[in-house]
Design an enzyme around this catalytic site. Structure first.
Site, PDB file in Angstrom:
ATOM      1  N   LYS A  53     -10.215   5.138  -9.455  1.00 37.63           N
ATOM      2  CA  LYS A  53     -11.562   4.828  -8.967  1.00 37.63           C
ATOM      3  C   LYS A  53     -11.663   3.352  -8.586  1.00 37.63           C
ATOM      4  CE  LYS A  53     -13.550   8.648 -11.495  1.00 37.63           C
ATOM      5  NZ  LYS A  53     -14.107   9.195 -12.727  1.00 37.63           N
ATOM      6  N   GLN A  97     -16.813   6.911 -18.026  1.00 31.39           N
ATOM      7  CA  GLN A  97     -15.793   7.964 -17.957  1.00 31.39           C
ATOM      8  C   GLN A  97     -15.887   8.900 -19.165  1.00 31.39           C
ATOM      9  OE1 GLN A  97     -13.538   8.395 -15.329  1.00 31.39           O
ATOM     10  NE2 GLN A  97     -13.089  10.301 -16.392  1.00 31.39           N
ATOM     11  N   ASP A 120     -22.813   9.305 -10.888  1.00 28.26           N
ATOM     12  CA  ASP A 120     -22.260  10.602 -11.292  1.00 28.26           C
ATOM     13  C   ASP A 120     -23.294  11.711 -11.163  1.00 28.26           C
ATOM     14  OD1 ASP A 120     -19.585  10.722 -11.924  1.00 28.26           O
ATOM     15  OD2 ASP A 120     -19.847   9.909 -13.940  1.00 28.26           O
TER      16      ASP A 120
END
Ligand code: NDP
Length: 307
Positions: A53, A97, A120
């Site tokens: 990422k 994460q 997200d």
């Protein structure tokens, strides 16, 4: 029938090029979208995801920073970091994460992220807006799958779509996106009775289960479109010979020889390819789209937040 491959990596590349072009335009106005990635502990798979990422941000010209916290981090410590990132104007996206260590209250963490920076799409505000069909930050994997289906001009309106899996991250938002595109959506899960009978009615099947090669040809109607979200691994020659097509077997055995295992989705390509019209490979299908959509979401959050 032999299914055509839907090349997620190529579609992801196009999305990233679009993002990079817009980021370059913004750079000319001294504006740089920024993503903060937070990782707690040393889970090897999470380390790889976070690394890619950050690397993708750099490649596309976005600002990124990585916060690596020790395994023993408390909920309070992580909340303090989120509060700081929420305050900083140059940070447009915050990604924590998963999975988080057991002592951390994950729900509390995801709810603490400013919904405007929730790249997200996990925050209840964004989930609510998605349910209402409003433009918002949507979970990256299902958003990427819609991009892929559109790229291959798969008709969604009126189609019978079956989503297998009801997670907050994939299954539910996927079902909602398909519904907003006027598909007739069925959501299946571990308590669904006679799953093959349900999936055989589908024009589009999205498998987000986490069970190696579970969806075989007998689950699939002739000509259906099959999207495989699963990421599992196979490590024996016997598995490889059962799961993959003759053409794919030597490549996979070579990978196992080198790395000890190979990636397998929730779909068994060997039998599904014979029935489906389109399918996504693993790897190279849904995975690359997820990261491309994260970049797109960061850009979107930056433009919406900072005008
Ligand atoms: P979860 O474990 O959160 O959800 C799995 C879902 O599958 C659950 O709803 C579960 O049902 C259902 N399920 C489990 N077993 C069966 C069964 N035998 N029959 C029918 N349904 C079943 O997983 P995620 O949604 O987070 O992820 C799914 C897969 O996708 C995983 O392999 C994951 O690694 C992968 N993934 C890939 C991404 C990518 O970028 N390619 C991104 C995110 C995930 P129930 O609710 O009843 O327990």
């Amino acid at each position: 029938m032999t299914a055509k491959i839907m090349d997620g990596a190529a579609v992801a590349q196009q999305i990233k090029q679009r993002v990079a072009a817009r980021v370059a335009e913004l750079a000319a106005q001294n504006f740089k979208p920024g993503l903060a990635v937070v990782i707690v502990g040393a889970d090897p798979a999470s380390q790889v995801y976070v690394g890619s990422k950050v690397k993708t941000c750099e490649a596309l010209g976005l600002y990124s920073e990585k916060h690596a916290l020790p395994e023993a981090t408390t909920t309070e410590q992580l909340l303090a970091l989120i509060a700081e990132l929420n305050q900083r104007d140059e940070i447009d996206g915050i990604l924590v994460q998963s999975p988080l260590p057991a002592q951390i209250n994950a729900r509390q963490i995801y709810e603490a992220i400013d919904p405007a920076k929730d790249v997200d799409g996990f925050h209840p505000v964004n989930v609510g807006l998605l349910t209402q069909g409003q433009d918002t930050l949507v979970s990256c994997t299902p958003a990427g799958i819609i991009e892929l289906l559109d790229h291959y001009q798969i008709p969604l309106a009126g189609a019978n779509a079956v989503v297998i899996g009801r997670s907050d991250i994939v299954g539910k938002p996927m079902a909602m996106l398909l519904l907003h595109r006027h598909a007739t959506v069925t959501i299946c899960h571990s308590r669904t009775r006679d799953l093959p009978e349900v999936t055989r009615r589908a024009d589009i099947v999205v498998a987000a289960i986490g069970r190696k090669a579970m969806i075989t040809g007998e689950y699939i109607k002739e000509g259906a479109v099959v999207v495989d979200v699963g990421m599992n691994s196979a490590s024996t020659e016997k598995e490889v010979r059962t799961i993959f097509s003759d053409e794919e077997i030597p490549k996979r055995l070579e990978i196992i020889g080198k790395r000890g295992s190979t990636l397998v989705g929730d779909v068994e390509p060997r039998s599904v390819i014979e029935r489906a019209s389109y399918f996504t490979p693993v790897p190279g299908g849904v995975g690359p789209l997820t990261i491309a959509m994260l970049m797109q979401n960061t850009l979107k959050a930056a433009e919406q937040r900072r005008g």
